[in-house]
Design a protein around this motif. Structure first.
Motif, PDB file in Angstrom:
ATOM      1  N   UNK A 100      47.608  42.438  39.168  1.00 11.17           N
ATOM      2  CA  UNK A 100      47.536  40.977  39.114  1.00 11.17           C
ATOM      3  C   UNK A 100      48.386  40.411  37.981  1.00 11.17           C
ATOM      4  N   UNK A 101      48.486  41.135  36.860  1.00  7.44           N
ATOM      5  CA  UNK A 101      49.304  40.665  35.746  1.00  7.44           C
ATOM      6  C   UNK A 101      50.794  40.787  36.072  1.00  7.44           C
ATOM      7  N   UNK A 129      45.470  39.205  49.262  1.00  4.20           N
ATOM      8  CA  UNK A 129      44.449  40.107  48.756  1.00  4.20           C
ATOM      9  C   UNK A 129      43.536  40.551  49.899  1.00  4.20           C
ATOM     10  N   UNK A 130      42.990  41.753  49.754  1.00  2.00           N
ATOM     11  CA  UNK A 130      41.916  42.213  50.635  1.00  2.00           C
ATOM     12  C   UNK A 130      40.605  41.844  49.956  1.00  2.00           C
ATOM     13  N   UNK A 188      47.814  46.414  45.013  1.00  2.00           N
ATOM     14  CA  UNK A 188      46.661  45.698  44.504  1.00  2.00           C
ATOM     15  C   UNK A 188      45.345  46.287  44.975  1.00  2.00           C
ATOM     16  N   UNK A 189      44.280  45.942  44.280  1.00  7.31           N
ATOM     17  CA  UNK A 189      42.951  46.454  44.570  1.00  7.31           C
ATOM     18  C   UNK A 189      42.327  45.715  45.752  1.00  7.31           C
ATOM     19  N   UNK A 190      41.258  46.290  46.279  1.00  4.37           N
ATOM     20  CA  UNK A 190      40.423  45.653  47.278  1.00  4.37           C
ATOM     21  C   UNK A 190      39.193  45.079  46.588  1.00  4.37           C
ATOM     22  N   UNK A 191      38.860  43.831  46.935  1.00  6.11           N
ATOM     23  CA  UNK A 191      37.653  43.192  46.408  1.00  6.11           C
ATOM     24  C   UNK A 191      36.582  43.185  47.503  1.00  6.11           C
ATOM     25  N   UNK A 243      44.702  37.228  37.498  1.00  5.02           N
ATOM     26  CA  UNK A 243      45.758  36.391  36.901  1.00  5.02           C
ATOM     27  C   UNK A 243      46.682  35.791  37.950  1.00  5.02           C
ATOM     28  N   UNK A 244      46.999  36.532  39.007  1.00  4.49           N
ATOM     29  CA  UNK A 244      47.925  36.025  40.014  1.00  4.49           C
ATOM     30  C   UNK A 244      47.278  34.974  40.906  1.00  4.49           C
ATOM     31  N   UNK A 245      45.997  35.142  41.221  1.00  3.73           N
ATOM     32  CA  UNK A 245      45.302  34.118  42.008  1.00  3.73           C
ATOM     33  C   UNK A 245      45.234  32.819  41.218  1.00  3.73           C
TER      34      UNK A 245
END
Length: 353
Positions: A218-219, A247-248, A281-284, A299-301
């Motif tokens: 995200x950074x 994003x997931x 990127x990660x999955x939320x 940070x990106x959102x």
């Protein structure tokens, strides 16, 4: 984050247990889902494009169908692979969809993702690339596409033609005056993001970045967005460009959600794609309360104005609409979301500029 939508990979094929999702199923379900999201106020329905694969390959008919059956939702791509495109034909199709939708097209284009075939764009007739990944073909096609979208005359008029003739150069038709401002470039690293800023197109930050500098995904992505905006300003372009990230994200509100997505809240991943070390990127996944807390720290959102949720399109319309509804009702408002249907009805005002 003012807007959010869905990014569908549009997979179809065997589902197991003797069930199969056909290409027709995939497209018809996408239309039904977009209609449900339009009523909910979701801002966009976007589609990945891949050739030689059981996914969306020619998205314009689908986008036109969705546009004709909805009133507010933005329709778009994330992204069209310019290596495979005839730039003038794409410009004609994009203008047609933009006019049908009343200015609701968000056309994401780029060099494209790795394909399941070797240099598949050459099978489409686009040969002569000196780049192993065809980036030179994509940039050349994109430059000509932009000239067409901008209304530049690209073919000499025939003075002896019985169909109008005249002198000078003729632009492609149809022409949509506002389309240029709705073109996006899908960037996978900082250099391509800065290039997009100089070109004066919007930015779709990729689901992966071809960088690994030891920073969280995200950074890295937030840095990329800031570099893009700086390049836009330095080039002297007016106004503010749009930026999106995908994003997931899976709100868990039922036992079925837990079955599919429980334990899926993982960290960033680093791997090699196209021979380049890349960050994914990660999955939320979690309760709405957990997601709000986590996404507010992304940070990106925080940096982007649009969030695209990658959806499990093979699970059907009802399942995906329930996921999107849970996000819209319990998560998005805390991130700054403004529903697409919050303002005046665009059908009452005519086409958008």
């Amino acid at each position: 984050m003012q807007r959010f939508g869905t990014l569908s990979f549009g997979h179809y094929g065997p589902l197991g247990g003797g069930r199969t999702l056909s290409a027709a199923d995939s497209m018809l379900q996408a239309i039904d889902l977009a209609q449900g999201m339009d009523e909910l106020g979701v801002n966009g329905a976007y589609f990945r494009v891949h050739h030689f694969a059981r996914q969306q390959a020619s998205p314009m008919p689908l986008l036109a169908a969705i546009a004709a059956r909805t009133r507010h939702i933005e329709v778009g791509t994330g992204v069209i692979d310019m290596r495979y495109e005839n730039p003038l034909h794409l410009a004609e199709e994009a203008a047609a969809v933009d006019l049908i939708s009343g200015g609701r097209l968000a056309l994401g284009v780029s060099r494209g993702s790795p394909e399941s075939v070797v240099r598949g764009y050459e099978a489409f007739g686009y040969t002569g690339s000196t780049d192993p990944r065809g980036a030179d073909v994509a940039r050349e096609h994109f430059a000509r596409f932009l000239r067409a979208v901008e209304g530049e005359g690209l073919a000499e008029r025939d003075a002896s033609s019985p169909f109008g003739g005249g002198s000078g150069m003729q632009r492609i038709e149809p022409y949509s005056p506002g389309l240029r401002s709705r073109i996006w470039w899908g960037a996978g690293n900082r250099d391509s993001a800065e290039w997009a800023g100089r070109e004066g197109v919007n930015l779709m930050s990729s689901t992966l970045l071809t960088e690994d500098r030891g920073l969280p995904f995200d950074e890295l992505q937030a840095e990329q967005i800031r570099a893009f905006r700086a390049a836009w300003r330095d080039a002297g372009h007016p106004g503010e460009p749009r930026t999106s990230v995908s994003r997931s994200i899976f709100p868990i509100t039922t036992a079925e959600d837990e079955l599919y997505f429980g334990g899926r809240d993982d960290g960033d991943q680093v791997g090699v794609i196209d021979g380049i070390r890349s960050t994914f990127g990660k999955t939320y996944a979690g309760t709405p309360e957990q997601l709000v807390s986590q996404l507010q720290r992304d940070a990106a959102i925080r940096e982007a104005d649009t969030l695209m949720l990658t959806i499990p399109s093979q699970l059907g319309v009802a399942f995906n609409l329930r996921l999107v509804t849970a996000f819209a009702e319990h998560v998005a408002p805390s991130l700054g979301w403004i529903p697409a249907n919050a303002g005046p009805d665009p059908s009452e005002d005519g086409p958008a500029a």
